[in-house]
Design an enzyme around this catalytic site. Structure first.
Site: not given
Ligand code: UT7
Length: 329
Positions: A116, A256, A286
């Protein structure tokens, strides 16, 4: 003694594929919801390229627009660089495919890989080439089609990414110096938090790499999030320091666009209000290397920045890589 050679920005352009994939469309593919995606990421829709529309095609469409704004013909270029992690093929470089589409021959063309952060890395490379006197007129493109390396069964990643391309034309100048500073960083210790495992020399393509879905993006989102905020803030501050400008000299900040919560946290950390930050993540998701340049082009076209304004681009991506550039439009 000769005056130092500076860099002039001649024009920008961008292109997003026509097809829009909304959060509601994604609800039909994986177990997700518009509420979750909007609240956790800020993304509402993203653009998806056609199967017969490779990265070089998006790059070509963005480049044509940038060259038009720059008011120069492709024949006046003497170098093409494309930042991408979704090249048309491993080789030849996507830059060579773009050169062919632009109808020019002989000038050097190469791809640059920094995930990125690729476009901001490309600004640094372009600046160095022009200041050294090696090249005079450079087309720098950020182009990616993440939809083609996304695991459409993985709700943790497939809601985040999109496709698009942006381009900028730089020329040498005795008068202007539009790239005020660039700061870059990388840390390969974190390479396994955001990567695409197979298809390279570690795991060449086999039936099992395909059946195990190893040709798609793998990411530990929370860990990436935690690293992105301090590194983007650090890059933003370092580039400011190097430019000799103060935070109040910057008209808008273009970070970004990976997650609105990352963008807000970075803004808070560097002490700016969100009304000085350009955001288009809701429409694009993204788009990796294409993100900062498509956002910059949109900001220019929307009149959010005018000739003479100073803008800071701030980025973070796989590698990890990060960086920031201060430019005058
Ligand atoms: O370009 C540079 C690279 N990318 C980034 O900078 C991305 C960086 N990371 C993020 O933006 C965030 O970490 C995410 C958007 C990917 C995830 O958000 P989060 O608040 O960190 O969520 P998490 O991964 O900790 O997951 C929280 C919950 C989980 O469920 P449980 O285990 O708490 O029951 C996931 O399974 O949300 C669940 N989950 C979803 N639920 C519905 C993860 N993805 C989804 C989804 N829809 N698409």
């Amino acid at each position: 003694m000769d005056k130092k050679i500076g860099v002039k920005i001649l024009g920008t352009g961008s292109y997003l594929p026509e097809k829009i994939l909304t959060n509601s469309d994604l609800e039909k593919i994986v177990d997700t919801s518009d509420e979750w995606i909007s609240a956790r990421t800020g993304i509402r829709e993203r653009r998806i390229s056609k199967s017969n529309e490779p990265t070089s095609e998006l790059a070509y469409k963005a480049s044509i627009k940038a060259l038009e704004v720059a008011n120069i013909s492709p024949k006046q270029l003497d170098l093409i660089i494309i930042a991408t992690i979704t090249p048309d093929m491993f080789f030849p470089s996507t830059a060579c495919f773009l050169q062919r589409k632009l109808g020019i021959v002989s000038i050097p063309a190469f791809d640059l890989s920094a995930a990125c952060s690729g476009f901001v890395y490309g600004i640094s490379v372009s600046k160095a080439f022009i200041e050294s006197g090696l090249y005079k007129t450079i087309l720098l493109v950020g182009a990616d089609e993440l939809s083609k390396i996304t695991d459409w069964k993985d709700k943790n990643t497939c809601v985040l990414f999109g496709d698009g391309a942006g381009a900028i034309v730089f020329s040498n100048s005795q008068k202007d110096d539009d790239i005020l500073s660039v700061f870059l960083g990388a840390d390969g210790l974190y390479s396994d938090l955001l990567f695409l495992p197979a298809g390279g020399s570690v795991y060449p393509a086999t039936e099992s790499t395909v059946s195990e879905n190893l040709h798609t993006i793998k990411m530990q989102g929370r860990e990436v999030f935690k690293a992105a905020v301090p590194k983007m803030a650090l890059a933003a501050e370092k580039a400011l320091e190097l430019s000799g400008k103060s935070i109040n000299d910057i008209k808008i900040f273009i970070p970004h666009q990976a997650n609105i919560r990352i963008i807000e946290a970075v803004a808070k950390k560097i002490g700016i209000s969100m009304d000085r930050v350009f955001v288009n993540i809701h429409k694009t998701g993204n788009i990796s290397s294409a993100t900062t340049i498509t956002a910059l082009d949109e900001a220019i076209k929307a009149g959010k920045v005018c000739k003479g304004d100073i803008v800071e681009l701030i980025t973070f991506g796989g590698g990890f890589t990060w960086g920031a550039a201060i430019i005058r439009i």
